[in-house]
Design a protein around this motif. Structure first.
Motif, PDB file in Angstrom:
ATOM      1  N   TYR A  43       5.226  -9.317 -26.536  1.00 55.33           N
ATOM      2  CA  TYR A  43       6.635  -8.897 -26.549  1.00 55.33           C
ATOM      3  C   TYR A  43       7.509  -9.941 -27.227  1.00 55.33           C
ATOM      4  CZ  TYR A  43      11.299  -7.691 -24.954  1.00 55.33           C
ATOM      5  OH  TYR A  43      12.639  -7.387 -24.912  1.00 55.33           O
ATOM      6  N   PHE A  44       7.361 -11.193 -26.823  1.00 55.08           N
ATOM      7  CA  PHE A  44       8.228 -12.243 -27.366  1.00 55.08           C
ATOM      8  C   PHE A  44       7.883 -12.601 -28.809  1.00 55.08           C
ATOM      9  CE2 PHE A  44       8.878 -12.922 -22.756  1.00 55.08           C
ATOM     10  CZ  PHE A  44      10.247 -12.689 -22.743  1.00 55.08           C
ATOM     11  N   ASN A  45       6.721 -12.181 -29.297  1.00 49.29           N
ATOM     12  CA  ASN A  45       6.361 -12.375 -30.700  1.00 49.29           C
ATOM     13  C   ASN A  45       6.823 -11.233 -31.600  1.00 49.29           C
ATOM     14  OD1 ASN A  45       5.142 -14.930 -30.504  1.00 49.29           O
ATOM     15  ND2 ASN A  45       3.227 -14.028 -29.799  1.00 49.29           N
ATOM     16  N   LEU A  46       7.282 -10.139 -30.987  1.00 53.60           N
ATOM     17  CA  LEU A  46       7.777  -9.010 -31.781  1.00 53.60           C
ATOM     18  C   LEU A  46       9.147  -9.342 -32.376  1.00 53.60           C
ATOM     19  CD1 LEU A  46       7.064  -5.886 -29.540  1.00 53.60           C
ATOM     20  CD2 LEU A  46       6.113  -6.337 -31.803  1.00 53.60           C
ATOM     21  N   PRO A  47       9.440  -8.828 -33.562  1.00 53.87           N
ATOM     22  CA  PRO A  47      10.809  -8.952 -34.075  1.00 53.87           C
ATOM     23  C   PRO A  47      11.767  -8.254 -33.102  1.00 53.87           C
ATOM     24  CG  PRO A  47       9.322  -8.171 -35.799  1.00 53.87           C
ATOM     25  CD  PRO A  47       8.553  -8.149 -34.498  1.00 53.87           C
ATOM     26  N   PRO A  48      12.968  -8.778 -32.929  1.00 52.44           N
ATOM     27  CA  PRO A  48      13.914  -8.215 -31.946  1.00 52.44           C
ATOM     28  C   PRO A  48      14.149  -6.707 -32.088  1.00 52.44           C
ATOM     29  CG  PRO A  48      14.763 -10.261 -32.826  1.00 52.44           C
ATOM     30  CD  PRO A  48      13.519  -9.935 -33.611  1.00 52.44           C
ATOM     31  N   GLN A  49      14.156  -6.187 -33.305  1.00 52.92           N
ATOM     32  CA  GLN A  49      14.434  -4.761 -33.483  1.00 52.92           C
ATOM     33  C   GLN A  49      13.312  -3.870 -32.947  1.00 52.92           C
ATOM     34  OE1 GLN A  49      13.861  -6.902 -36.012  1.00 52.92           O
ATOM     35  NE2 GLN A  49      12.736  -5.939 -37.679  1.00 52.92           N
ATOM     36  N   PHE A  50      12.128  -4.432 -32.706  1.00 55.27           N
ATOM     37  CA  PHE A  50      11.012  -3.642 -32.184  1.00 55.27           C
ATOM     38  C   PHE A  50      10.773  -3.865 -30.693  1.00 55.27           C
ATOM     39  CE2 PHE A  50       9.309  -3.886 -36.710  1.00 55.27           C
ATOM     40  CZ  PHE A  50       9.857  -2.667 -37.056  1.00 55.27           C
ATOM     41  N   GLN A  51      11.438  -4.825 -30.078  1.00 53.63           N
ATOM     42  CA  GLN A  51      11.220  -5.093 -28.659  1.00 53.63           C
ATOM     43  C   GLN A  51      11.600  -3.897 -27.796  1.00 53.63           C
ATOM     44  OE1 GLN A  51      13.211  -8.842 -27.970  1.00 53.63           O
ATOM     45  NE2 GLN A  51      11.411 -10.002 -28.611  1.00 53.63           N
ATOM     46  N   MET A  52      12.547  -3.094 -28.244  1.00 60.40           N
ATOM     47  CA  MET A  52      12.956  -1.924 -27.459  1.00 60.40           C
ATOM     48  C   MET A  52      11.960  -0.771 -27.583  1.00 60.40           C
ATOM     49  SD  MET A  52      16.067  -0.488 -29.786  1.00 60.40           S
ATOM     50  CE  MET A  52      15.874   1.271 -29.918  1.00 60.40           C
ATOM     51  N   CYS A  53      10.975  -0.915 -28.444  1.00 64.31           N
ATOM     52  CA  CYS A  53      10.013   0.162 -28.712  1.00 64.31           C
ATOM     53  C   CYS A  53       8.773   0.071 -27.843  1.00 64.31           C
ATOM     54  CB  CYS A  53       9.590   0.124 -30.187  1.00 64.31           C
ATOM     55  SG  CYS A  53      10.961   0.215 -31.353  1.00 64.31           S
ATOM     56  N   VAL A  54       8.665  -0.949 -27.002  1.00 60.43           N
ATOM     57  CA  VAL A  54       7.446  -1.171 -26.235  1.00 60.43           C
ATOM     58  C   VAL A  54       7.733  -1.237 -24.741  1.00 60.43           C
ATOM     59  CG1 VAL A  54       6.347  -2.404 -28.141  1.00 60.43           C
ATOM     60  CG2 VAL A  54       7.619  -3.693 -26.427  1.00 60.43           C
ATOM     61  N   MET A  55       6.662  -1.128 -23.964  1.00 59.67           N
ATOM     62  CA  MET A  55       6.756  -1.298 -22.516  1.00 59.67           C
ATOM     63  C   MET A  55       6.138  -2.647 -22.163  1.00 59.67           C
ATOM     64  SD  MET A  55       5.962   2.541 -21.052  1.00 59.67           S
ATOM     65  CE  MET A  55       4.220   2.298 -21.094  1.00 59.67           C
ATOM     66  N   VAL A  56       6.835  -3.400 -21.335  1.00 56.85           N
ATOM     67  CA  VAL A  56       6.392  -4.733 -20.946  1.00 56.85           C
ATOM     68  C   VAL A  56       6.737  -4.926 -19.470  1.00 56.85           C
ATOM     69  CG1 VAL A  56       8.526  -5.855 -21.686  1.00 56.85           C
ATOM     70  CG2 VAL A  56       6.404  -7.166 -21.622  1.00 56.85           C
ATOM     71  N   SER A  57       5.954  -5.725 -18.797  1.00 62.69           N
ATOM     72  CA  SER A  57       6.170  -5.964 -17.359  1.00 62.69           C
ATOM     73  C   SER A  57       7.492  -6.683 -17.118  1.00 62.69           C
ATOM     74  CB  SER A  57       5.025  -6.826 -16.821  1.00 62.69           C
ATOM     75  OG  SER A  57       5.301  -7.224 -15.497  1.00 62.69           O
ATOM     76  N   VAL A  58       8.120  -6.345 -15.999  1.00 68.04           N
ATOM     77  CA  VAL A  58       9.356  -7.039 -15.620  1.00 68.04           C
ATOM     78  C   VAL A  58       9.077  -8.503 -15.298  1.00 68.04           C
ATOM     79  CG1 VAL A  58      10.519  -4.963 -14.789  1.00 68.04           C
ATOM     80  CG2 VAL A  58       9.164  -6.329 -13.202  1.00 68.04           C
ATOM     81  N   GLU A  59       7.839  -8.835 -15.041  1.00 70.21           N
ATOM     82  CA  GLU A  59       7.467 -10.210 -14.730  1.00 70.21           C
ATOM     83  C   GLU A  59       7.673 -11.130 -15.948  1.00 70.21           C
ATOM     84  OE1 GLU A  59       3.513 -10.061 -13.173  1.00 70.21           O
ATOM     85  OE2 GLU A  59       4.143  -8.942 -11.405  1.00 70.21           O
ATOM     86  N   CYS A  60       7.876 -10.558 -17.112  1.00 67.10           N
ATOM     87  CA  CYS A  60       8.126 -11.357 -18.312  1.00 67.10           C
ATOM     88  C   CYS A  60       9.550 -11.909 -18.340  1.00 67.10           C
ATOM     89  CB  CYS A  60       7.903 -10.500 -19.574  1.00 67.10           C
ATOM     90  SG  CYS A  60       6.215  -9.906 -19.739  1.00 67.10           S
ATOM     91  N   PHE A  61      10.377 -11.445 -17.409  1.00 63.76           N
ATOM     92  CA  PHE A  61      11.782 -11.843 -17.392  1.00 63.76           C
ATOM     93  C   PHE A  61      12.157 -12.399 -16.024  1.00 63.76           C
ATOM     94  CE2 PHE A  61      11.020  -8.142 -20.057  1.00 63.76           C
ATOM     95  CZ  PHE A  61      11.392  -8.633 -21.289  1.00 63.76           C
ATOM     96  N   PRO A  62      11.684 -13.604 -15.714  1.00 62.54           N
ATOM     97  CA  PRO A  62      11.992 -14.180 -14.379  1.00 62.54           C
ATOM     98  C   PRO A  62      13.491 -14.422 -14.225  1.00 62.54           C
ATOM     99  CG  PRO A  62      10.991 -15.832 -15.794  1.00 62.54           C
ATOM    100  CD  PRO A  62      10.965 -14.531 -16.559  1.00 62.54           C
ATOM    101  N   GLN A  63      13.934 -14.281 -13.007  1.00 61.63           N
ATOM    102  CA  GLN A  63      15.366 -14.493 -12.745  1.00 61.63           C
ATOM    103  C   GLN A  63      15.615 -15.818 -12.106  1.00 61.63           C
ATOM    104  OE1 GLN A  63      16.984 -11.214 -10.580  1.00 61.63           O
ATOM    105  NE2 GLN A  63      16.560  -9.788 -12.211  1.00 61.63           N
TER     106      GLN A  63
END
Length: 63
Positions: A43-63
């Motif tokens: 996910y983090f290696n994708l260009p920003p314009q394609f990040q919205m096109c994929v499904m990724v775990s919420v665990e990738c975004f710790p709060q």
């Protein structure tokens, strides 16, 4: 207040297409041909314009 009454309504296919057609950017996911489910690293290696096109775990975004 009348304008707010339509918030949350589901759009039919024609209304969705009109919104996409009105966007000068088009649909960036039309040009994405990679995997739909990705790891955090992918996910983090994708260009920003394609990040919205994929499904990724919420665990990738710790709060």
């Amino acid at each position: 207040m009348k304008q707010l009454s339509s918030l949350g309504k589901a759009l039919n296919k024609k209304a969705q297409q009109e919104i996409i057609a009105g966007c000068p950017c088009g649909n960036p996911c039309d040009n994405y041909n990679g995997p739909i489910q990705v790891t955090c690293e992918q996910y983090f290696n994708l260009p920003p314009q394609f990040q919205m096109c994929v499904m990724v775990s919420v665990e990738c975004f710790p709060q």
